[in-house]
Scaffold this active site. Structure first.
Site, short mmCIF file in Angstrom:
data_model
loop_
_atom_site.label_atom_id
_atom_site.label_comp_id
_atom_site.label_asym_id
_atom_site.label_seq_id
_atom_site.Cartn_x
_atom_site.Cartn_y
_atom_site.Cartn_z
CB SER A 16 67.29 2.50 82.58
OG SER A 16 66.25 2.84 83.47
CB SER A 141 61.13 0.36 97.75
OG SER A 141 62.03 1.24 98.39
CE1 TYR A 154 59.35 4.26 94.42
CE2 TYR A 154 60.36 4.39 96.58
CZ TYR A 154 60.31 3.84 95.32
OH TYR A 154 61.20 2.86 94.96
CE LYS A 158 58.22 1.05 94.27
NZ LYS A 158 58.46 0.10 93.17
CB THR A 189 69.15 2.91 88.96
OG1 THR A 189 68.21 3.51 89.86
CG2 THR A 189 69.48 1.50 89.43
N1 LIG Z 1 67.38 2.40 92.61
C1 LIG Z 1 66.95 2.29 93.85
O1 LIG Z 1 67.62 2.77 94.79
C2 LIG Z 1 65.67 1.54 94.16
C3 LIG Z 1 65.42 1.22 95.49
C4 LIG Z 1 64.24 0.55 95.79
C5 LIG Z 1 63.36 0.18 94.80
N2 LIG Z 1 63.63 0.52 93.50
C6 LIG Z 1 62.64 0.13 92.50
O2 LIG Z 1 63.29 -0.54 91.45
C7 LIG Z 1 62.52 -0.39 90.26
C8 LIG Z 1 63.44 -0.02 89.10
O3 LIG Z 1 63.97 1.27 89.33
P1 LIG Z 1 65.47 1.68 88.94
O4 LIG Z 1 66.16 1.99 90.18
O5 LIG Z 1 66.06 0.71 88.00
O6 LIG Z 1 65.18 3.10 88.22
P2 LIG Z 1 65.23 3.57 86.69
O7 LIG Z 1 66.60 3.37 86.16
O8 LIG Z 1 64.66 4.94 86.69
O9 LIG Z 1 64.27 2.55 85.94
C9 LIG Z 1 62.87 2.67 85.99
C10 LIG Z 1 62.28 1.83 84.87
O10 LIG Z 1 60.85 1.92 84.96
C11 LIG Z 1 60.35 2.22 83.66
N3 LIG Z 1 59.12 3.01 83.75
C12 LIG Z 1 58.93 4.19 84.36
N4 LIG Z 1 57.68 4.63 84.16
C13 LIG Z 1 57.06 3.70 83.39
C14 LIG Z 1 55.77 3.59 82.82
N5 LIG Z 1 54.83 4.53 82.97
N6 LIG Z 1 55.47 2.50 82.08
C15 LIG Z 1 56.41 1.54 81.89
N7 LIG Z 1 57.65 1.58 82.39
C16 LIG Z 1 57.96 2.65 83.14
C17 LIG Z 1 61.46 3.01 82.98
O11 LIG Z 1 61.38 2.85 81.56
P3 LIG Z 1 60.80 3.91 80.50
O12 LIG Z 1 61.17 5.28 80.98
O13 LIG Z 1 61.47 3.51 79.22
O14 LIG Z 1 59.33 3.66 80.47
C18 LIG Z 1 62.70 2.29 83.50
O15 LIG Z 1 62.98 1.18 82.69
C19 LIG Z 1 61.44 0.64 90.56
O16 LIG Z 1 60.22 -0.01 90.82
C20 LIG Z 1 61.94 1.30 91.83
O17 LIG Z 1 60.91 1.81 92.63
C21 LIG Z 1 64.77 1.18 93.16
#
Ligand SMILES: NC(=O)c1ccc[n+]([C@@H]2O[C@H](COP(=O)([O-])OP(=O)(O)OC[C@H]3O[C@@H](n4cnc5c(N)ncnc54)[C@H](OP(=O)(O)O)[C@@H]3O)[C@@H](O)[C@H]2O)c1
Length: 264
Positions: A16, A141, A154, A158, A189
């Site tokens: 996702s 992040s 978190y 990070k 997301t």
């Molecule tokens: N969105 C933001 O605002 C933001 C900002 C800064 C940084 N980030 C970083 O971006 C990255 C992606 O996040 P996102 O925003 O795309 O959120 P998301 O849509 O919740 O995606 C998170 C992904 O991580 C996977 N995941 C979670 N736990 C896991 C585990 N134990 N083993 C393997 N995979 C796991 C989930 O897949 P499954 O559930 O299928 O395992 C999913 O594909 C993260 O590292 C997050 O900290 C996001």
């Protein structure tokens, strides 16, 4: 490193959000892509939605299971022969005050975001050293650069990634292994829906700030561009990026702001 039809990119957290968008974008550029996460069904959907699904391979993995990473790397290499780029993207956020948070939530933050990420990287490292080539892009992040309330674990996980991957960049410079630290701000997301609350259950609420973020597609395009340009570190998002400069030049002001601003 140019991402094109000769490149193999492995992306964690590709079921996702940002990881899914990175997979689609890299595949659109012609790359072979390995997509990983826990949910097989979601990964199948991502594969089918890619431009060229025949060049998309699925490997399920759970980042909590660090000891399984060497066998996941062996599985990946047996499927595609080589890996050029690893995008460490899988991760989970947190929304809870320190005083309320179960200690297990801190363990989950570190197991998934930090230990799982360094385990897959370490397992792949001998392949990169042998090839004298490779690129690791780790999605941290802005919360890896400064901290805000309700995200203590978190932020810690990070920040830890920055410590690890800055060392790795220096240690493997002469092996031609590149390291990019990607620091997004708000990206729309499921991150806030999946964020762990005080007892470890998901928040199941879309934060206002997350809903108003940039798109995962735009974020993915910037991530791939940063990899192609061999950037050491990149900040992606809106005006929240300004906080990085405040932290550097007027930390007292940033401390005052994070105390007052509602980031959820
Ligand atoms: N969105 C933001 O605002 C933001 C900002 C800064 C940084 N980030 C970083 O971006 C990255 C992606 O996040 P996102 O925003 O795309 O959120 P998301 O849509 O919740 O995606 C998170 C992904 O991580 C996977 N995941 C979670 N736990 C896991 C585990 N134990 N083993 C393997 N995979 C796991 C989930 O897949 P499954 O559930 O299928 O395992 C999913 O594909 C993260 O590292 C997050 O900290 C996001």
């Amino acid at each position: 490193m140019k991402i094109n039809e000769d490149t193999v990119v492995w992306i964690t957290g590709a079921s996702s959000g940002i990881g899914e968008a990175c997979a689609k974008e890299a595949n659109k550029k012609g790359a072979t892509v390995i997509i990983s996460a826990r949910r097989l069904e979601a990964l199948e959907k991502v594969k089918q939605a890619c431009t060229n699904p025949s060049k998309v391979h699925i490997i399920t993995l759970d980042l909590v299971k660090s000891d399984e990473m060497p066998s996941k790397v062996a599985e990946a290499l047996s499927k595609v022969g080589k890996i050029d780029v690893l995008i460490n993207n899988g991760g989970v956020s947190q929304r809870s005050l320190i005083k309320d948070t179960d200690f297990e939530v801190y363990r989950s933050m570190m197991e998934i975001n930090f230990f799982g990420t360094i385990a897959i990287t370490k397992a792949l490292l001998p392949h990169f050293i042998k090839n004298q080539s490779g690129h690791v892009a780790t999605i941290t992040s802005l919360m890896g650069m400064f901290s805000s309330p309700k995200r203590s674990g978190y932020c810690a996980s990070k920040h830890a990634l920055h410590g690890f991957f800055d060392s790795m960049r220096a240690e493997h410079h002469d092996d031609n292994i590149k390291v990019t630290l990607v620091c997004p701000g708000y990206v729309t997301t499921e991150i806030s829906m999946n964020a762990l609350t005080a007892d470890g259950s998901p928040q199941q609420k879309m934060d206002r700030t997350t809903a108003r973020g940039i798109s995962a597609e735009k974020c993915a395009q910037k991530i791939l561009k940063a990899i192609e340009r061999n950037k050491d570190e990149v900040y992606i998002g809106g005006k929240e990026i300004g906080a990085i400069y405040l932290k550097r030049f007027a930390p007292w002001l940033l401390n005052k702001i994070v105390r007052k601003v509602n980031t959820t």
